[in-house]
Design a protein around this motif. Structure first.
Motif, PDB file in Angstrom:
ATOM      1  N   CYS A 194      44.080  12.013 -34.387  1.00 46.85           N
ATOM      2  CA  CYS A 194      42.862  11.384 -34.709  1.00 46.85           C
ATOM      3  C   CYS A 194      42.051  10.910 -33.480  1.00 46.85           C
ATOM      4  N   ASN A 195      41.187  11.773 -33.061  1.00 49.83           N
ATOM      5  CA  ASN A 195      40.301  11.609 -31.882  1.00 49.83           C
ATOM      6  C   ASN A 195      38.851  11.809 -32.323  1.00 49.83           C
ATOM      7  N   GLY A 196      38.067  11.596 -31.180  1.00 53.30           N
ATOM      8  CA  GLY A 196      36.537  11.880 -31.414  1.00 53.30           C
ATOM      9  C   GLY A 196      36.032  10.831 -32.531  1.00 53.30           C
ATOM     10  N   ASP A 197      35.319  11.179 -33.327  1.00 48.14           N
ATOM     11  CA  ASP A 197      34.906  10.470 -34.370  1.00 48.14           C
ATOM     12  C   ASP A 197      35.899   9.670 -35.250  1.00 48.14           C
ATOM     13  N   CYS A 198      36.915  10.301 -35.609  1.00 48.96           N
ATOM     14  CA  CYS A 198      38.057   9.802 -36.352  1.00 48.96           C
ATOM     15  C   CYS A 198      38.313   8.602 -35.611  1.00 48.96           C
ATOM     16  N   GLU A 199      38.685   8.375 -34.329  1.00 44.18           N
ATOM     17  CA  GLU A 199      39.120   7.061 -33.853  1.00 44.18           C
ATOM     18  C   GLU A 199      38.007   6.017 -33.509  1.00 44.18           C
TER      19      GLU A 199
END
Length: 307
Positions: free
Chosen positions: A125-130
């Motif tokens: 979970c990185n970018g927009d997910c985080e």
């Protein structure tokens, strides 16, 4: 007996994840505990010595350790990142009817993501997910409070941006940006991939579905506790309503508590009693107890002694 002091070291950067635990000398108020009806300001716990861990593990809660109420988990949304990682709390609670569940120091529910491999050392979970699912992070000098959670279940991974994220049971853990207050579980089962986490790193469920677990007699060789944090509410609650906590030193002489305490976090084995003066029903425990009723103490613990 394996060593209890482990730090975030160079191997974490190379390998991706290192479980941290700590063992030190707790600082507690001496003598019999007779707390006023407010939380006690006691630095009550175990801390890793400087140089051996970048994170300080402190037994007890943020409140019982007098954590800065304008920093850490309770920092304003616009606070600087370094202010937000001054302290992190992971505690057992009832989250929207799920119990035992894990919440942070503000009472917000903590989640795991099924796309993250267990013990895989990575977060997916990185970018927009985080932005939607903020990872729970620590940094050098972060104080980590963990009432009700075994230290062995707490670990860390390195994220893609180089920051350090906390894991429970090998699972990276997160908050949900749409949860607004304690008890919210708006992220539960989102996409059939996000779930509220329990203290072992598994899915939190309703109490009726949860297996009954009771503290057992300490295994041979467990050292007596030198200090204990008692909580007037179950689930280590010292911030809702009139609940409070108190840290005490455990000695050979009986210590009385003013009123019944519904949960406790010991640093070793301690004998508790249902009545003042170490009378009535008794039990020896060495693990955190989230509800003394499970021990047959519906009115809580009222006194204690070194076993």
């Amino acid at each position: 007996m394996r060593r209890k002091q482990v730090g975030i070291v160079a191997a974490l950067i190379a390998a991706g994840a290192v479980a941290l635990t700590a063992c030190g000398q707790p600082a507690a108020q001496p003598g019999t505990a007779t707390p006023a009806p407010e939380q006690s300001r006691v630095q009550e716990t175990e801390r890793a010595p400087a140089g051996e861990s970048e994170v300080d593990f402190l037994r007890g809660s943020a409140n019982s350790n007098n954590a800065d109420k304008n920093a850490g988990d309770r920092a304003p949304a616009n606070a600087a990142p370094e202010v937000k990682v001054k302290w992190v709390e992971l505690r057992v609670a009832n989250a929207g009817g799920l119990e035992p569940a894990v919440v942070n120091g503000k009472g917000l529910s903590v989640y795991w993501f099924s796309d993250d491999p267990v013990n895989g050392g990575v977060s997916n979970c990185n970018g927009d997910c985080e932005k939607t699912w903020p990872p729970i992070k620590v940094a050098k000098g972060t104080k980590l409070f963990f009432p009700g959670i075994k230290r062995d279940n707490i670990g860390f991974i390195k994220r893609k941006d180089g920051s350090t994220q906390v894991t429970l049971g090998g699972r990276p853990i997160y908050l949900f940006s749409k949860d607004e207050k304690a008890g919210d579980i708006k992220g539960q089962n989102v996409g059939n991939k996000w779930f509220v986490i329990n203290p072992e790193g598994k899915r939190a469920v309703a109490p009726a579905e949860a297996p009954v677990t009771k503290p057992v007699e300490p295994a041979p060789g467990v050292q007596p506790a030198t200090s204990v944090t008692f909580f007037s509410g179950k689930n280590f609650d010292d911030f809702n309503g009139n609940n409070f906590s108190t840290g005490v030193r455990v000695e050979a002489a009986c210590g009385d508590l003013r009123g019944g305490f519904q949960s406790l976090s010991p640093g070793g084995a301690v004998k508790i009693w249902s009545e003042p003066g170490c009378k009535g029903k008794s039990a020896v425990v060495s693990d955190d107890v989230r509800d003394t009723a499970e021990l047959g103490f519906p009115n809580g613990a009222r006194s204690y002694i070194r076993p």
